[in-house]
Write a protein that holds these residues in place. Structure first.
Motif, PDB file in Angstrom:
ATOM      1  N   TYR A   1       0.980  -1.155  -0.012  1.00  0.00           N
ATOM      2  CA  TYR A   1      -0.096  -0.061   0.049  1.00  0.00           C
ATOM      3  C   TYR A   1       0.967   1.126  -0.113  1.00  0.00           C
ATOM      4  N   VAL A   2       0.272   2.468  -0.237  1.00  0.00           N
ATOM      5  CA  VAL A   2       1.253   3.634  -0.373  1.00  0.00           C
ATOM      6  C   VAL A   2       0.342   4.657   0.917  1.00  0.00           C
ATOM      7  N   SER A   3       1.148   5.232   1.747  1.00  0.00           N
ATOM      8  CA  SER A   3       1.146   6.234   2.742  1.00  0.00           C
ATOM      9  C   SER A   3       1.480   7.489   2.183  1.00  0.00           C
ATOM     10  N   TYR A   4       0.737   8.392   2.410  1.00  0.00           N
ATOM     11  CA  TYR A   4       1.044   9.728   1.943  1.00  0.00           C
ATOM     12  C   TYR A   4       0.429  10.718   2.985  1.00  0.00           C
ATOM     13  N   THR A   5       1.028  11.998   3.096  1.00  0.00           N
ATOM     14  CA  THR A   5       0.637  13.019   4.166  1.00  0.00           C
ATOM     15  C   THR A   5       0.265  14.279   3.556  1.00  0.00           C
ATOM     16  N   VAL A   6      -0.893  14.920   3.762  1.00  0.00           N
ATOM     17  CA  VAL A   6      -1.385  16.098   3.283  1.00  0.00           C
ATOM     18  C   VAL A   6      -1.293  17.157   4.260  1.00  0.00           C
ATOM     19  N   ALA A   7      -0.641  18.288   4.242  1.00  0.00           N
ATOM     20  CA  ALA A   7      -1.049  19.488   5.177  1.00  0.00           C
ATOM     21  C   ALA A   7      -2.067  20.144   4.895  1.00  0.00           C
ATOM     22  N   THR A   8      -3.090  20.759   5.539  1.00  0.00           N
ATOM     23  CA  THR A   8      -3.938  21.887   5.313  1.00  0.00           C
ATOM     24  C   THR A   8      -3.642  22.813   6.275  1.00  0.00           C
ATOM     25  N   THR A   9      -4.071  23.986   5.926  1.00  0.00           N
ATOM     26  CA  THR A   9      -4.060  25.238   7.149  1.00  0.00           C
ATOM     27  C   THR A   9      -5.374  25.858   7.197  1.00  0.00           C
ATOM     28  N   ASN A  10      -5.816  26.189   8.220  1.00  0.00           N
ATOM     29  CA  ASN A  10      -7.146  26.874   8.061  1.00  0.00           C
ATOM     30  C   ASN A  10      -7.549  27.957   7.607  1.00  0.00           C
ATOM     31  N   HIS A  11      -8.390  28.061   6.936  1.00  0.00           N
ATOM     32  CA  HIS A  11      -8.896  29.320   6.050  1.00  0.00           C
ATOM     33  C   HIS A  11     -10.203  29.497   6.514  1.00  0.00           C
ATOM     34  N   PRO A  12     -10.672  30.668   6.763  1.00  0.00           N
ATOM     35  CA  PRO A  12      -9.945  32.010   6.941  1.00  0.00           C
ATOM     36  C   PRO A  12      -9.097  31.743   8.248  1.00  0.00           C
ATOM     37  N   PRO A  13      -8.423  32.663   8.520  1.00  0.00           N
ATOM     38  CA  PRO A  13      -7.389  32.580   9.681  1.00  0.00           C
ATOM     39  C   PRO A  13      -8.277  32.458  10.884  1.00  0.00           C
ATOM     40  N   PRO A  14      -7.798  31.979  12.081  1.00  0.00           N
ATOM     41  CA  PRO A  14      -8.519  32.178  13.368  1.00  0.00           C
ATOM     42  C   PRO A  14      -8.672  33.645  13.776  1.00  0.00           C
TER      43      PRO A  14
ATOM     44  N   ASP B   1      -4.600  40.487  22.452  1.00  0.00           N
ATOM     45  CA  ASP B   1      -3.694  41.856  22.370  1.00  0.00           C
ATOM     46  C   ASP B   1      -3.989  42.408  20.906  1.00  0.00           C
ATOM     47  N   GLY B   2      -4.615  41.829  20.157  1.00  0.00           N
ATOM     48  CA  GLY B   2      -4.936  42.572  18.604  1.00  0.00           C
ATOM     49  C   GLY B   2      -4.063  41.814  17.609  1.00  0.00           C
ATOM     50  N   THR B   3      -3.237  41.104  17.865  1.00  0.00           N
ATOM     51  CA  THR B   3      -2.359  40.514  17.138  1.00  0.00           C
ATOM     52  C   THR B   3      -2.684  39.434  16.242  1.00  0.00           C
ATOM     53  N   PRO B   4      -2.518  39.314  15.045  1.00  0.00           N
ATOM     54  CA  PRO B   4      -3.151  38.262  14.145  1.00  0.00           C
ATOM     55  C   PRO B   4      -2.642  37.178  14.924  1.00  0.00           C
ATOM     56  N   ALA B   5      -3.660  36.146  14.840  1.00  0.00           N
ATOM     57  CA  ALA B   5      -3.313  34.653  15.443  1.00  0.00           C
ATOM     58  C   ALA B   5      -2.967  33.863  14.200  1.00  0.00           C
ATOM     59  N   GLU B   6      -1.654  32.846  14.624  1.00  0.00           N
ATOM     60  CA  GLU B   6      -0.947  32.135  13.632  1.00  0.00           C
ATOM     61  C   GLU B   6      -1.964  31.042  13.306  1.00  0.00           C
ATOM     62  N   PRO B   7      -2.120  30.799  11.732  1.00  0.00           N
ATOM     63  CA  PRO B   7      -2.973  29.745  11.238  1.00  0.00           C
ATOM     64  C   PRO B   7      -2.445  28.451  11.728  1.00  0.00           C
ATOM     65  N   LYS B   8      -3.257  27.471  11.848  1.00  0.00           N
ATOM     66  CA  LYS B   8      -2.853  26.057  12.530  1.00  0.00           C
ATOM     67  C   LYS B   8      -2.726  25.290  11.227  1.00  0.00           C
ATOM     68  N   THR B   9      -1.636  24.258  10.866  1.00  0.00           N
ATOM     69  CA  THR B   9      -1.441  23.163  10.026  1.00  0.00           C
ATOM     70  C   THR B   9      -2.024  22.056  10.981  1.00  0.00           C
ATOM     71  N   SER B  10      -2.701  21.309  10.014  1.00  0.00           N
ATOM     72  CA  SER B  10      -2.987  19.921  10.289  1.00  0.00           C
ATOM     73  C   SER B  10      -2.429  18.890   9.247  1.00  0.00           C
ATOM     74  N   TRP B  11      -2.090  17.725   9.743  1.00  0.00           N
ATOM     75  CA  TRP B  11      -1.671  16.839   8.921  1.00  0.00           C
ATOM     76  C   TRP B  11      -2.344  15.435   8.922  1.00  0.00           C
ATOM     77  N   HIS B  12      -2.490  15.201   7.651  1.00  0.00           N
ATOM     78  CA  HIS B  12      -3.525  14.143   7.534  1.00  0.00           C
ATOM     79  C   HIS B  12      -2.924  13.061   6.691  1.00  0.00           C
ATOM     80  N   THR B  13      -2.755  11.582   7.412  1.00  0.00           N
ATOM     81  CA  THR B  13      -2.292  10.472   6.739  1.00  0.00           C
ATOM     82  C   THR B  13      -3.537   9.761   5.932  1.00  0.00           C
ATOM     83  N   ILE B  14      -3.154   9.519   4.774  1.00  0.00           N
ATOM     84  CA  ILE B  14      -4.143   8.668   3.786  1.00  0.00           C
ATOM     85  C   ILE B  14      -3.385   7.578   3.299  1.00  0.00           C
TER      86      ILE B  14
END
Length: 153
Positions: free
Chosen positions: A53-66, A71-84
């Protein structure tokens, strides 16, 4: 509201067919991902049957950002890793040629696996797991370095 009898009958048939269909044929869980390959797909072999079988990983980032931080500074978007995982030999041949960084659209069947009651909670078997089985993949874009290599630059 008045509906012509032909439209009313079509509505009745459609709603009746849906409500009487068996749960097994109508139920499904599917995940659609648009993201980048986190590493080159890997060929592996199952422990029990020795099936490839083949295993691969896809990274996604939340959109729109959080929303912004307190304190009013932009929050860093989070990356999720998905193994398929792909068990389809024809798909596996295609997946072997993909490289880290490719921008892809993936369709996968989604299964939530409950923890093994006999396993330690610190192990993967003792935790709830998401199992993604490959169904389809389309390359949306390639990294600039790959595009330049293919064009001879």
């Amino acid at each position: 509201m008045f509906l012509p009898s032909s439209r009313l009958n079509a509505f009745r048939v459609a709603s009746r067919a849906f409500s009487t269909s068996s749960a097994r044929s109508a139920d499904m869980a599917k995940l659609l991902l648009i993201g980048r390959l986190g590493k080159d797909p890997e060929v592996r072999v199952t422990k029990n049957s020795g099936k490839e079988y083949v295993s691969y990983t896809v990274a996604t980032t939340n959109h729109p950002p959080p929303p912004p931080n307190a304190d009013g500074t932009p929050a860093e978007p989070k990356t999720s890793w998905h193994t398929i995982l792909s068990f389809n030999p024809s798909s596996n041949n295609y997946l072997r040629n993909l490289k880290k960084g490719y921008h892809v659209f993936v369709e996968a069947n989604y299964e939530l696996r409950e923890p093994d009651p006999d396993a330690s909670p610190e192990t993967p078997q003792g935790q709830r797991q998401i199992f993604l089985r490959h169904e389809n993949i389309r390359v949306i874009g390639r990294p600039k370095a790959v595009q330049n290599d293919e064009e001879g630059h």
